[in-house]
Design an enzyme around this catalytic site. Sequence first.
Site, PDB file in Angstrom:
ATOM      1  N   PRO A  83     -40.630 -14.372 -24.341  1.00 17.88           N
ATOM      2  CA  PRO A  83     -40.498 -14.991 -23.028  1.00 17.88           C
ATOM      3  C   PRO A  83     -40.922 -16.454 -23.117  1.00 17.88           C
ATOM      4  O   PRO A  83     -41.492 -16.865 -24.132  1.00 17.88           O
ATOM      5  CB  PRO A  83     -41.500 -14.199 -22.184  1.00 17.88           C
ATOM      6  CG  PRO A  83     -42.564 -13.796 -23.152  1.00 17.88           C
ATOM      7  CD  PRO A  83     -41.877 -13.610 -24.496  1.00 17.88           C
ATOM      8  N   SER A  84     -40.669 -17.219 -22.066  1.00 17.41           N
ATOM      9  CA  SER A  84     -41.230 -18.577 -22.025  1.00 17.41           C
ATOM     10  C   SER A  84     -42.645 -18.532 -21.463  1.00 17.41           C
ATOM     11  O   SER A  84     -43.478 -19.366 -21.796  1.00 17.41           O
ATOM     12  CB  SER A  84     -40.394 -19.486 -21.130  1.00 17.41           C
ATOM     13  OG  SER A  84     -39.108 -19.659 -21.657  1.00 17.41           O
ATOM     14  N   TYR A  85     -42.892 -17.535 -20.570  1.00 13.94           N
ATOM     15  CA  TYR A  85     -44.174 -17.461 -19.870  1.00 13.94           C
ATOM     16  C   TYR A  85     -44.824 -16.129 -20.211  1.00 13.94           C
ATOM     17  O   TYR A  85     -44.233 -15.069 -19.948  1.00 13.94           O
ATOM     18  CB  TYR A  85     -43.957 -17.595 -18.355  1.00 13.94           C
ATOM     19  CG  TYR A  85     -43.217 -18.865 -18.009  1.00 13.94           C
ATOM     20  CD1 TYR A  85     -43.896 -20.084 -17.929  1.00 13.94           C
ATOM     21  CD2 TYR A  85     -41.835 -18.865 -17.816  1.00 13.94           C
ATOM     22  CE1 TYR A  85     -43.218 -21.257 -17.660  1.00 13.94           C
ATOM     23  CE2 TYR A  85     -41.147 -20.037 -17.549  1.00 13.94           C
ATOM     24  CZ  TYR A  85     -41.840 -21.233 -17.467  1.00 13.94           C
ATOM     25  OH  TYR A  85     -41.153 -22.395 -17.209  1.00 13.94           O
ATOM     26  N   HIS A 141     -43.316  -9.995 -16.947  1.00 16.15           N
ATOM     27  CA  HIS A 141     -42.384 -10.007 -15.820  1.00 16.15           C
ATOM     28  C   HIS A 141     -41.071  -9.386 -16.283  1.00 16.15           C
ATOM     29  O   HIS A 141     -40.769  -9.367 -17.475  1.00 16.15           O
ATOM     30  CB  HIS A 141     -42.166 -11.438 -15.316  1.00 16.15           C
ATOM     31  CG  HIS A 141     -41.722 -12.385 -16.378  1.00 16.15           C
ATOM     32  ND1 HIS A 141     -42.593 -13.026 -17.229  1.00 16.15           N
ATOM     33  CD2 HIS A 141     -40.486 -12.788 -16.758  1.00 16.15           C
ATOM     34  CE1 HIS A 141     -41.918 -13.776 -18.073  1.00 16.15           C
ATOM     35  NE2 HIS A 141     -40.631 -13.653 -17.823  1.00 16.15           N
ATOM     36  N   HIS A 152     -36.808  -9.106 -15.538  1.00 20.87           N
ATOM     37  CA  HIS A 152     -35.647  -9.774 -14.940  1.00 20.87           C
ATOM     38  C   HIS A 152     -34.711  -8.724 -14.338  1.00 20.87           C
ATOM     39  O   HIS A 152     -34.393  -7.736 -14.996  1.00 20.87           O
ATOM     40  CB  HIS A 152     -34.869 -10.560 -16.008  1.00 20.87           C
ATOM     41  CG  HIS A 152     -35.699 -11.583 -16.725  1.00 20.87           C
ATOM     42  ND1 HIS A 152     -35.524 -12.935 -16.558  1.00 20.87           N
ATOM     43  CD2 HIS A 152     -36.722 -11.455 -17.603  1.00 20.87           C
ATOM     44  CE1 HIS A 152     -36.394 -13.597 -17.302  1.00 20.87           C
ATOM     45  NE2 HIS A 152     -37.130 -12.719 -17.950  1.00 20.87           N
TER      46      HIS A 152
HETATM   47  P1  M7G Z   1     -38.986 -16.041 -19.241  1.00 21.27           P
HETATM   48  O1  M7G Z   1     -38.328 -14.926 -19.955  1.00 21.27           O
HETATM   49  O2  M7G Z   1     -40.479 -16.161 -19.426  1.00 21.27           O
HETATM   50  O3  M7G Z   1     -38.401 -17.438 -19.633  1.00 21.27           O
HETATM   51  O4  M7G Z   1     -38.638 -15.864 -17.712  1.00 21.27           O
HETATM   52  P2  M7G Z   1     -37.020 -18.184 -19.513  1.00 21.27           P
HETATM   53  O5  M7G Z   1     -37.240 -19.239 -18.450  1.00 21.27           O
HETATM   54  O6  M7G Z   1     -36.854 -18.832 -20.865  1.00 21.27           O
HETATM   55  O7  M7G Z   1     -35.975 -17.185 -19.186  1.00 21.27           O
HETATM   56  C1  M7G Z   1     -39.268 -16.561 -16.697  1.00 21.27           C
HETATM   57  C2  M7G Z   1     -38.368 -16.511 -15.471  1.00 21.27           C
HETATM   58  O8  M7G Z   1     -39.060 -17.076 -14.383  1.00 21.27           O
HETATM   59  C3  M7G Z   1     -37.095 -17.344 -15.676  1.00 21.27           C
HETATM   60  O9  M7G Z   1     -35.971 -16.573 -15.309  1.00 21.27           O
HETATM   61  C4  M7G Z   1     -37.308 -18.571 -14.774  1.00 21.27           C
HETATM   62  O10 M7G Z   1     -36.092 -19.052 -14.219  1.00 21.27           O
HETATM   63  C5  M7G Z   1     -38.247 -18.021 -13.718  1.00 21.27           C
HETATM   64  N1  M7G Z   1     -39.140 -19.048 -13.149  1.00 21.27           N
HETATM   65  C6  M7G Z   1     -39.781 -20.014 -13.830  1.00 21.27           C
HETATM   66  N2  M7G Z   1     -40.547 -20.737 -12.977  1.00 21.27           N
HETATM   67  C7  M7G Z   1     -41.401 -21.854 -13.372  1.00 21.27           C
HETATM   68  C8  M7G Z   1     -40.407 -20.209 -11.725  1.00 21.27           C
HETATM   69  C9  M7G Z   1     -40.969 -20.523 -10.449  1.00 21.27           C
HETATM   70  O11 M7G Z   1     -41.776 -21.437 -10.255  1.00 21.27           O
HETATM   71  N3  M7G Z   1     -40.575 -19.716  -9.410  1.00 21.27           N
HETATM   72  C10 M7G Z   1     -39.668 -18.686  -9.572  1.00 21.27           C
HETATM   73  N4  M7G Z   1     -39.332 -17.973  -8.502  1.00 21.27           N
HETATM   74  N5  M7G Z   1     -39.126 -18.376 -10.774  1.00 21.27           N
HETATM   75  C11 M7G Z   1     -39.495 -19.122 -11.842  1.00 21.27           C
END
Ligand code: M7G
Length: 230
Positions: A164-166, A170, A172
């Site tokens: 993941p990025s974060y 979580h 999807h």
């Molecule tokens: P990920 O798999 O950690 O990373 O998913 P990715 O961005 O490389 O897919 C994190 C998900 O959270 C992604 O689908 C982002 O679009 C979403 N996301 C990230 N941020 C910073 C926010 C936010 O501030 N609010 C919301 N609602 N979604 C976010």
Amino acid sequence: MSNDIYRTYQLQPPAHLNDIKTTVICPATEKHVKKYLLQETYLVEETGEDYRTITLPYIQSQSFSVQWVYNILEKKAEAERIVYEDPDQDVGFVLLPDFKWDQKQLDNLYLIAIVHRRDIKSLRDLTDMHLLLLSNIRKKGEENILKRYGLAASKLRVYLHYQPSYYHLHVHFTALSYEAPGCGVERAHLLSDVIQNIQMDSQYYQSRSLSFPLRADDNLLSKFKEAGKL
Ligand code: M7G
């Protein structure tokens, strides 16, 4: 151009059909800038041991802040966008639209379920201790998307990213009709597969190798190269 029954034209859509959805990140770190730049990617195969010796120390030192996630869980941001919440601190989560979705049509529906627990970084941490949490997200996430948007579970792609990025767990939820970025086999793990794999072997995600793409400028890629893994 006009040829038999075929014609091509140049059109200027009127302003109200001309919206462009934008995302602003300010201030952005170097890592944010890199995330959105076009880059070559390489597939890395990470063993459980590689995770513990290479990836884990790296993500502990350099991953993106998850402050935005805590803001959602604490209702300091996006509270009015929450579609559903199970407040249980062990198996509960918040379901809300992903910020990539403009919420204008269901064809590209995109929600995320963010768990209340703060001790699960990614797929790699999941064991049979988390089965209740995962099944709860699946069941209640699907039920509430059906209730709010009229979209049945059979029309949804429900998955986790690795990497993941974060690094706060979580899930999807995207419309099956939408080829969301990151929904390919090299990064997405269907929640139903994850649940069944853990039911078969509690240590499945600690022991098996997992493949994922890394960008050429990702420092984690350099760590894998330095360790002779690429
Ligand atoms: P990920 O798999 O950690 O990373 O998913 P990715 O961005 O490389 O897919 C994190 C998900 O959270 C992604 O689908 C982002 O679009 C979403 N996301 C990230 N941020 C910073 C926010 C936010 O501030 N609010 C919301 N609602 N979604 C976010």
